[in-house]
Each structure stands twice: as structure tokens, then as C-alpha cells.
Design an enzyme around this catalytic site. Structure first.
Site, PDB file in Angstrom:
ATOM      1  N   LYS A  64      46.913  43.708  52.297  1.00  0.00           N
ATOM      2  CA  LYS A  64      47.798  42.762  52.983  1.00  0.00           C
ATOM      3  C   LYS A  64      47.341  42.589  54.418  1.00  0.00           C
ATOM      4  O   LYS A  64      46.986  43.569  55.081  1.00  0.00           O
ATOM      5  CB  LYS A  64      49.231  43.345  52.940  1.00  0.00           C
ATOM      6  CG  LYS A  64      50.300  42.479  53.537  1.00  0.00           C
ATOM      7  CD  LYS A  64      50.998  41.641  52.479  1.00  0.00           C
ATOM      8  CE  LYS A  64      51.916  40.586  53.056  1.00  0.00           C
ATOM      9  NZ  LYS A  64      51.179  39.416  53.581  1.00  0.00           N
ATOM     10  N   LYS A  88      48.837  50.560  59.475  1.00  0.00           N
ATOM     11  CA  LYS A  88      50.174  49.997  59.751  1.00  0.00           C
ATOM     12  C   LYS A  88      51.045  49.981  58.497  1.00  0.00           C
ATOM     13  O   LYS A  88      52.222  50.365  58.542  1.00  0.00           O
ATOM     14  CB  LYS A  88      49.987  48.569  60.270  1.00  0.00           C
ATOM     15  CG  LYS A  88      51.236  47.925  60.823  1.00  0.00           C
ATOM     16  CD  LYS A  88      51.004  46.451  61.146  1.00  0.00           C
ATOM     17  CE  LYS A  88      49.814  46.215  62.050  1.00  0.00           C
ATOM     18  NZ  LYS A  88      49.628  44.783  62.367  1.00  0.00           N
ATOM     19  N   LYS A 100      42.361  41.788  56.277  1.00  0.00           N
ATOM     20  CA  LYS A 100      42.500  40.778  57.332  1.00  0.00           C
ATOM     21  C   LYS A 100      41.500  39.674  57.046  1.00  0.00           C
ATOM     22  O   LYS A 100      40.462  39.913  56.398  1.00  0.00           O
ATOM     23  CB  LYS A 100      42.225  41.383  58.711  1.00  0.00           C
ATOM     24  CG  LYS A 100      42.831  40.597  59.852  1.00  0.00           C
ATOM     25  CD  LYS A 100      44.295  40.943  60.058  1.00  0.00           C
ATOM     26  CE  LYS A 100      44.914  40.232  61.230  1.00  0.00           C
ATOM     27  NZ  LYS A 100      46.191  40.824  61.626  1.00  0.00           N
ATOM     28  N   THR A 184      58.039  39.919  63.971  1.00  0.00           N
ATOM     29  CA  THR A 184      57.157  40.829  64.713  1.00  0.00           C
ATOM     30  C   THR A 184      57.767  41.153  66.076  1.00  0.00           C
ATOM     31  O   THR A 184      57.820  42.324  66.487  1.00  0.00           O
ATOM     32  CB  THR A 184      55.739  40.227  64.852  1.00  0.00           C
ATOM     33  OG1 THR A 184      55.315  39.782  63.565  1.00  0.00           O
ATOM     34  CG2 THR A 184      54.757  41.238  65.380  1.00  0.00           C
ATOM     35  N   ASN A 215      53.686  33.286  69.035  1.00  0.00           N
ATOM     36  CA  ASN A 215      54.748  33.713  68.109  1.00  0.00           C
ATOM     37  C   ASN A 215      55.385  35.025  68.531  1.00  0.00           C
ATOM     38  O   ASN A 215      56.591  35.108  68.750  1.00  0.00           O
ATOM     39  CB  ASN A 215      54.171  33.804  66.681  1.00  0.00           C
ATOM     40  CG  ASN A 215      55.172  34.384  65.711  1.00  0.00           C
ATOM     41  OD1 ASN A 215      55.492  35.570  65.759  1.00  0.00           O
ATOM     42  ND2 ASN A 215      55.721  33.564  64.845  1.00  0.00           N
ATOM     43  N   SER A 352      57.132  40.396  55.784  1.00  0.00           N
ATOM     44  CA  SER A 352      56.234  39.810  54.780  1.00  0.00           C
ATOM     45  C   SER A 352      56.433  40.518  53.432  1.00  0.00           C
ATOM     46  O   SER A 352      56.432  39.883  52.373  1.00  0.00           O
ATOM     47  CB  SER A 352      54.774  39.957  55.210  1.00  0.00           C
ATOM     48  OG  SER A 352      54.397  38.892  56.042  1.00  0.00           O
TER      49      SER A 352
END
Ligand SMILES: NC(=O)C1=CN([C@@H]2O[C@H](COP(=O)(O)OP(=O)(O)OC[C@H]3O[C@@H](n4cnc5c(N)ncnc54)[C@H](O)[C@@H]3O)[C@@H](O)[C@H]2O)C=CC1
Ligand SMILES: O=C(O)CCC(=O)C(=O)O
Length: 424
Positions: A64, A88, A100, A184, A215, A352
């Protein structure tokens, strides 16, 4: 950058007894793919963009991580980001590994249609390796919910079925989760609140400077101000503004939306006078005498070059990798606490995960439910890490890595490797 990122891994092995096999496995990415993405530009020309996807480790579940559009994207950066995603997801206790992606592009130079063709092209290039139970992309720097919507649509066209759970961070009307957009920033605020509570800090006495007004920076600043913290400085890639009495974050956001960059807020004399802001340089923002410096832009912003000039007592890393390992040493020696990225910015991937669960179950949650679930995870994992740091007398970053690597090592072991604890 990746070699530096791995130094953090090495630093935890003196606190936990981990088998060499685990170290070996976590030292390399499982799969790295580079693809050419041909895009027909509006003027009829064909342009080829370079796209990346690195799937670092999938021991704990499908990989992810977001997709970044930036002119400086490269394999080294994407690999480092995928490594941080692995740590993470383990720190947050999610059933995911880390990945990523990125495209080397300046998205500000593309028209909306060119951006859509590039985003759909990215999915065509990587369709064979992503998937709802394989690898699930999401937004990152200069990508957003609109781009995620195009990508999920392209994947559904290729698969000839609706697969909303292949991408998270989609628009709510296309199966996105309520609360993902601000997740986030909101998660980082929970991490800071827990830290401040344990330190006995008063929110109204706490001054904050925020680097990055995209963001994560915007939502963090907006929510932190709402909770009573004093936001005294903000910056974007074009410049920074400061007010000792505190900035009105929503007003600044409205002006930035109109004028596209923060600099316009103060370039327009009327606006500047009206709002009582002064201009400072991006470098000055980093060295302001504030209680908390929030890093919400890009990597390597605090390095050995400027670490000794940092006056903030605490750094909150909402960006990925904004402080280098060399800077960590200087900051630690100077008594600056760093609330690390792998904890502080995990709110995005946590929501997510909630989006993925909702897409797969077909049952959608209200915003209040998403927010309550996010708060519960952030408070729990933050306190585990803050306790570990006290127990081991180590930095918050080392404590976060101990927490994540213990979970990862346990999973690697339970998949059939040698016992990860050499001594029981
Ligand atoms: N979007 C998400 O859900 C998550 C993002 N992150 C990380 O947060 C960071 C920011 O991401 P987003 O806010 O999503 O990106 P974004 O594209 O929405 O915003 C980036 C912001 O940083 C600013 N910026 C760039 N260079 C700067 C500089 N030198 N000084 C000051 N400002 C600068 C840009 O002007 C922009 O305002 C990245 O490191 C990303 O990996 C981490 C977890 C999740
Ligand atoms: O939401 C996600 O899946 C990943 C977000 C991301 O790229 C990150 O946390 O750095």
C-alpha cells in the site's frame, strides 16, 4: 536517500533481538518496476513520461502506498518512500505491506486532459502488478482524489468489472471514504495532542509554524487552529507568511485558492495590510522560535546544514522523511523531540484502510464513525510509542521503529522463517 533511510532500520537492532534473516529481508525491496508512459499531448505531440512502482515488502498483507507526481521523482526516492510505507503500516497495525509510486513530471505544466491521459496511462503500465489484494495505490504529493478517481476507473475498464478497492483516496461519489481528504492532517493532530497532553502543554500557549500548505499542511493547520493552537507561520513552495498573533488559516486558504500561491496573499498589499501578515523566507520559517515546527512538504528539509539553527522544541513530521539521520543526531543533542513521520502521518493510510474495507464490504460509514475510528488508532499507537521511548530512553523515532519492526519481524517469523528472537 535509501541508504540513509535504512540507517534508521539499523538503529533499532540494538534494542530488539532480531534474526539476521529479518534484517536481510527488510534491507531490499521485493519488486521495483520502471515503465514508460506515452501520452498524447494537446498539441498532438507524443511525450514519454517515466513511471515507477516499488513494492517493498508484503509480509503483513497487500502492499500500500501513494503515487507522487513531481519533476524530481526517481527510483531512489520511490524506494525510500516504499520502505517508510512498510514501517508505517506496521506501526499503525494495518494488514498491509508497503509500496510507493511516482511519475517524473511537473503536473502544473499539464492541462487537465493531459493529466487525465497520464494518470490512465500509469494504470495501464502497472495494471499487472497492482490489484485489490496485491498492491493498492493512493494519493501523495501533487496527486489528489480526482486523479485517484480516473485511476480506479481505468483499472475497472481494464478488468471489465468494478474494482473500487484497487485505489484509495477516491472522490466520495466513486467509493471514497468520508474523512480521507483531511485524514493525514487530522491524524498528525491526534499524535500531537497525545504528546502535548503528556507534556502538560496548554494548546492556547503553543505556537506552531507549518511548512507546506497542500493537502496535509492545510488540513493540519485548519484543524489545529480550530482546537486552539496558535498557527503563526505558513509556507508553500513559493514563499512564507508570519504573524506573531496568529494566522487565520481559512482566510489564507481562500486567498491561495484564488491566487494559486501563498506569495499572492502578501504580494497583494491590500490583503497583506488587511490581514496583518509579514513575509519571511522559507528558510526563516524553519528556524522560527516556535514551540512546534510542522514539516508538511518534502524530504530532507532539515539536514546537517540547518539542524543546529532549529529553535522549535518539537518537530512534527507530517511529510515523509523531512529530517535526515544526520540532522536527527544534532536535534537529539539539542533536546529537540521529533514526532516521526511513520507515526505522525499515518492517519492517511489508516483512513485508506477504512476506505478499502468499506469498498470490499459494500457497507459505507458516516464521517463521525471514520473520525472516531481514526482517533482510536492514533491515540493507541501514539501512546505505545511514547511509552516505549520512556522505557528504552530513546528518541520517539527509534521507539516507533522498534514498534513497527517488532510487528514486521513477528510476521516474517510466523510465515516460516527462523525464530526472530535469537534468545527467548
Ligand atoms: N496526502 C497524503 O495523504 C499523505 C501525504 N504525506 C506526505 O506529506 C507531504 C505533503 O503531501 P501532500 O500535502 O499530500 O502534497 P500536496 O501536493 O498536496 O502539497 C505539497 C505542498 O508542499 C509545498 N512545498 C513544496 N516544496 C516546498 C518547500 N520547499 N517549502 C515549503 N513548501 C513546499 C507545496 O507548495 C504544496 O503546498 C509529502 O511528504 C507526502 O509524502 C504523507 C502521508 C499521507
Ligand atoms: O493512503 C495511502 O494508502 C498511502 C498514503 C501515503 O502515500 C503515505 O502515507 O505516505
Amino acid at each position: 536517500m535509501f541508504e540513509l533511510a535504512k540507517q534508521r532500520l539499523a538503529s533499532v537492532f540494538k534494542y530488539i533481538d532480531v534474526d539476521e534473516e529479518v534484517i536481510e529481508r527488510l534491507s531490499v525491496a521485493k519488486r521495483s518496476i520502471i515503465a514508460s508512459i506515452p501520452v498524447r499531448m494537446d498539441n498532438g505531440e507524443l511525450k514519454i513520461f517515466t513511471g515507477y512502482r516499488v513494492q517493498y515488502d508484503d509480509t503483513r498483507g497487500p502492499t500500500k502506498g501513494g503515487i507522487r507526481y513531481h519533476p524530481r521523482v526517481n527510483l531512489d526516492e520511490v524506494t525510500s518512500l516504499s520502505f517508510w510505507m512498510t514501517v508505517k503500516c506496521a506501526v499503525a497495525g494495518l494488514p498491509f505491506g508497503g509500496a510507493k509510486g511516482g511519475v517524473m513530471v511537473n503536473p502544473k505544466e499539464l492541462s487537465r486532459l493531459e493529466l487525465e491521459r497520464l494518470s490512465r496511462g500509469y494504470i495501464r503500465a502497472f495494471a499487472d502488478i497492482i490489484g485489490e489484494t496485491r498492491d493498492i495505490p493512493a494519493p501523495d504529493v501533487y496527486t489528489n482524489s480526482t486523479i485517484m478517481g480516473w485511476m480506479a476507473d481505468e483499472y475497472s475498464v481494464i478488468s471489465r468489472r468494478q474494482v473500487p478497492s484497487v485505489i484509495t483516496g477516491k472522490p466520495v461519489h466513486l467509493g471514497g471514504s468520508e474523512g480521507r481528504e483531511s485524514a493525514t492532517g487530522q491524524g498528525a493532530l491526534h499524535a500531537l495532542n497525545e504528546y502535548a497532553r503528556r507534556q502538560g502543554c496548554q494548546k492556547s500557549d503553543t505556537t506552531i509554524a507549518v511548512q507546506g500548505f497542500g493537502n496535509v499542511g492545510y488540513h493540519f493547520a485548519r484543524l489545529a487552529k480550530k482546537e486552539g493552537y496558535r498557527i503563526v507561520a505558513l509556507s508553500d513552495s513559493q514563499g512564507a507568511i508570519y504573524s506573531s498573533s496568529g494566522l487565520n488559516v481559512e482566510d489564507v486558504y481562500t486567498y491561495k485558492q484564488q491566487e494559486s500561491k501563498l506569495a499572492s496573499v502578501y504580494c497583494d498589499g491590500t490583503v497583506c495590510n488587511m490581514l496583518d501578515y509579514e513575509t519571511i523566507t522559507n528558510e526563516e520559517l524553519l528556524t522560527l522560535d516556535v514551540d512546534v515546527l510542522v514539516l508538511g512538504a518534502l524530504e530532507n528539509q532539515v539536514s546537517q546544514l540547518n539542524a543546529h539553527q532549529i529553535k522549535a522544541k518539537t518537530i512534527l513530521e507530517i511529510a515523509n522523511g523531512p529530517v535526515t539521520p544526520q540532522a536527527d543526531e544534532v536535534l537529539e543533542a539539542n533536546g529537540v523531540n521529533v514526532i516521526p513521520d511513520v507515526l505522525a502521518n499515518s492517519g492517511g493510510v489508516i483512513v485508506s484502510y477504512f476506505e478499502w474495507v468499506q469498498n470490499r464490504s459494500g457497507l459505507y460509514w458516516e464521517k463521525a464513525e471514520v473520525k472516531a475510528k481514526l482517533q482510536k488508532v492514533m491515540q493507541k499507537e501514539s501512546n505505545i510509542i511514547y511509552d516505549l521511548a520512556l522505557r528504552h530512553q530513546c528518541s520517539l523515532r527509534t521507539a516507533a521503529y522498534i514498534h513497527g519492526i517488532e510487528r514486521l519481524a513477528g510476521a516474517i517469523d510466523e510465515r516460516g522463517n527462523r525464530k526472530y528472537f535469537k534468545k527467548q
